[in-house]
Design a protein around this motif. Structure first.
Motif, PDB file in Angstrom:
ATOM      1  N   PRO A  50      10.212 -13.375  32.529  1.00 19.07           N
ATOM      2  CA  PRO A  50      11.371 -13.301  32.518  1.00 19.07           C
ATOM      3  C   PRO A  50      12.009 -12.198  33.407  1.00 19.07           C
ATOM      4  N   MET A  51      11.368 -10.976  33.318  1.00 16.52           N
ATOM      5  CA  MET A  51      12.138 -10.084  34.041  1.00 16.52           C
ATOM      6  C   MET A  51      10.863  -9.409  34.964  1.00 16.52           C
ATOM      7  N   CYS A  52      10.828  -9.288  36.181  1.00 18.03           N
ATOM      8  CA  CYS A  52       9.904  -9.031  37.003  1.00 18.03           C
ATOM      9  C   CYS A  52      10.508  -8.135  38.218  1.00 18.03           C
ATOM     10  N   SER A  53       9.679  -7.330  38.647  1.00 18.08           N
ATOM     11  CA  SER A  53      10.113  -6.302  39.837  1.00 18.08           C
ATOM     12  C   SER A  53       8.767  -6.041  40.620  1.00 18.08           C
ATOM     13  N   ILE A  54       8.756  -5.867  41.765  1.00 16.29           N
ATOM     14  CA  ILE A  54       7.859  -5.529  42.654  1.00 16.29           C
ATOM     15  C   ILE A  54       8.512  -4.479  43.748  1.00 16.29           C
ATOM     16  N   GLN A  55       7.839  -3.430  43.928  1.00 18.10           N
ATOM     17  CA  GLN A  55       8.295  -2.561  44.921  1.00 18.10           C
ATOM     18  C   GLN A  55       7.404  -1.581  45.543  1.00 18.10           C
ATOM     19  N   HIS A  56       7.550  -1.240  46.871  1.00 18.63           N
ATOM     20  CA  HIS A  56       6.784  -0.222  47.499  1.00 18.63           C
ATOM     21  C   HIS A  56       6.967   1.062  47.056  1.00 18.63           C
ATOM     22  N   ILE A  57       5.921   1.931  46.857  1.00 20.26           N
ATOM     23  CA  ILE A  57       5.930   3.250  46.748  1.00 20.26           C
ATOM     24  C   ILE A  57       5.001   3.835  47.613  1.00 20.26           C
ATOM     25  N   SER A  58       5.364   5.277  47.893  1.00 21.28           N
ATOM     26  CA  SER A  58       4.270   6.042  48.687  1.00 21.28           C
ATOM     27  C   SER A  58       3.161   6.131  47.990  1.00 21.28           C
ATOM     28  N   ARG A  59       2.260   6.500  48.949  1.00 19.13           N
ATOM     29  CA  ARG A  59       0.688   6.918  48.357  1.00 19.13           C
ATOM     30  C   ARG A  59       0.912   8.152  47.541  1.00 19.13           C
ATOM     31  N   GLU A  60       1.662   8.920  47.978  1.00 15.69           N
ATOM     32  CA  GLU A  60       1.680  10.350  47.211  1.00 15.69           C
ATOM     33  C   GLU A  60       2.355  10.018  45.962  1.00 15.69           C
ATOM     34  N   ALA A  61       3.246   9.204  45.638  1.00 16.21           N
ATOM     35  CA  ALA A  61       3.664   8.569  44.353  1.00 16.21           C
ATOM     36  C   ALA A  61       2.781   7.769  43.512  1.00 16.21           C
ATOM     37  N   ASN A  62       1.739   7.403  44.337  1.00 14.15           N
ATOM     38  CA  ASN A  62       0.662   6.523  43.629  1.00 14.15           C
ATOM     39  C   ASN A  62      -0.368   7.045  43.603  1.00 14.15           C
ATOM     40  N   MET A  63      -0.679   8.122  43.475  1.00 13.09           N
ATOM     41  CA  MET A  63      -2.009   8.891  43.298  1.00 13.09           C
ATOM     42  C   MET A  63      -2.760   8.601  42.220  1.00 13.09           C
ATOM     43  N   ALA A  64      -2.147   8.320  41.111  1.00 17.22           N
ATOM     44  CA  ALA A  64      -2.879   8.013  39.725  1.00 17.22           C
ATOM     45  C   ALA A  64      -3.785   6.299  39.980  1.00 17.22           C
ATOM     46  N   THR A  65      -2.824   5.546  40.683  1.00 12.84           N
ATOM     47  CA  THR A  65      -3.498   4.327  41.025  1.00 12.84           C
ATOM     48  C   THR A  65      -4.682   4.455  41.894  1.00 12.84           C
ATOM     49  N   HIS A  66      -4.416   5.277  43.175  1.00 10.73           N
ATOM     50  CA  HIS A  66      -5.418   5.128  44.022  1.00 10.73           C
ATOM     51  C   HIS A  66      -6.689   6.008  43.426  1.00 10.73           C
ATOM     52  N   CYS A  67      -6.522   6.803  42.542  1.00 11.26           N
ATOM     53  CA  CYS A  67      -7.867   7.441  41.860  1.00 11.26           C
ATOM     54  C   CYS A  67      -8.487   6.549  41.045  1.00 11.26           C
ATOM     55  N   LEU A  68      -7.677   5.634  40.310  1.00 11.95           N
ATOM     56  CA  LEU A  68      -8.333   4.639  39.346  1.00 11.95           C
ATOM     57  C   LEU A  68      -8.830   3.623  40.368  1.00 11.95           C
ATOM     58  N   ILE A  89      -7.450  10.532  35.279  1.00 11.69           N
ATOM     59  CA  ILE A  89      -6.298  10.870  35.938  1.00 11.69           C
ATOM     60  C   ILE A  89      -5.340  11.372  34.917  1.00 11.69           C
ATOM     61  N   ILE A  90      -5.904  12.038  33.856  1.00 11.20           N
ATOM     62  CA  ILE A  90      -4.876  12.930  33.303  1.00 11.20           C
ATOM     63  C   ILE A  90      -4.047  14.005  34.052  1.00 11.20           C
ATOM     64  N   SER A  91      -4.729  14.552  34.875  1.00 15.08           N
ATOM     65  CA  SER A  91      -4.028  15.826  35.623  1.00 15.08           C
ATOM     66  C   SER A  91      -3.044  15.123  36.540  1.00 15.08           C
ATOM     67  N   ILE A  92      -3.279  14.175  37.093  1.00 12.94           N
ATOM     68  CA  ILE A  92      -2.393  13.583  38.047  1.00 12.94           C
ATOM     69  C   ILE A  92      -0.935  13.140  37.361  1.00 12.94           C
ATOM     70  N   VAL A  93      -1.128  12.307  36.037  1.00 12.98           N
ATOM     71  CA  VAL A  93      -0.117  11.952  35.426  1.00 12.98           C
ATOM     72  C   VAL A  93       0.456  13.154  34.593  1.00 12.98           C
ATOM     73  N   GLU A  94       0.082  14.053  34.264  1.00 11.31           N
ATOM     74  CA  GLU A  94       0.696  15.290  33.599  1.00 11.31           C
ATOM     75  C   GLU A  94       1.338  16.203  34.884  1.00 11.31           C
ATOM     76  N   SER A  95       0.978  16.136  35.928  1.00 13.77           N
ATOM     77  CA  SER A  95       1.620  16.810  37.059  1.00 13.77           C
ATOM     78  C   SER A  95       2.892  15.904  37.479  1.00 13.77           C
ATOM     79  N   GLU A  96       2.610  14.553  37.372  1.00 17.92           N
ATOM     80  CA  GLU A  96       3.961  13.744  37.690  1.00 17.92           C
ATOM     81  C   GLU A  96       4.871  13.810  36.520  1.00 17.92           C
ATOM     82  N   CYS A  97       4.593  13.914  35.476  1.00 17.08           N
ATOM     83  CA  CYS A  97       5.483  13.954  34.296  1.00 17.08           C
ATOM     84  C   CYS A  97       6.417  15.257  34.166  1.00 17.08           C
TER      85      CYS A  97
END
Length: 101
Positions: A50-68, A89-97
């Motif tokens: 019912p509610m769906c969004s898809i968007q581009h983000i930079s690789r720098e903003a997507n580092m957790a996914t890249h590591c996974l 990815i704990i350290s990446i997520v903590e850094s982004e938060c």
């Protein structure tokens, strides 16, 4: 998308650093490229939510996914984390938060 559907999610946001793929999914024209079937499947799955969004983000903003994704290359089984954060990815997520937006 299949996982989100299987889990019964109603509101989903997908992000990817693959800008060309995001543009193709968002386009309204017929997809005739080599990855056309994948694009068509993504479009069809998006209509289920019912509610769906898809968007581009930079690789720098997507580092957790890249590591996974890199970690998944060494795995022979599907892995899902619902309420926990994978150790790799704990350290990446903590850094982004903790970083200012």
């Amino acid at each position: 998308m299949e996982f989100a559907q299987d889990m019964g999610f109603l509101k989903v946001w997908f992000e990817s650093d693959a800008q060309a793929v995001i543009k193709r999914i968002k386009a309204i024209n017929l997809e005739l490229s080599q990855i056309g079937a994948i694009i068509d499947e993504a479009r069809a799955r998006m209509k289920i939510f019912p509610m769906c969004s898809i968007q581009h983000i930079s690789r720098e903003a997507n580092m957790a996914t890249h590591c996974l994704a890199g970690s998944a290359l060494n795995s022979y089984e599907d892995r899902y984390w619902i309420e926990d954060c994978p150790y790799c990815i704990i350290s990446i997520v903590e850094s982004e938060c903790n970083s200012p937006s």
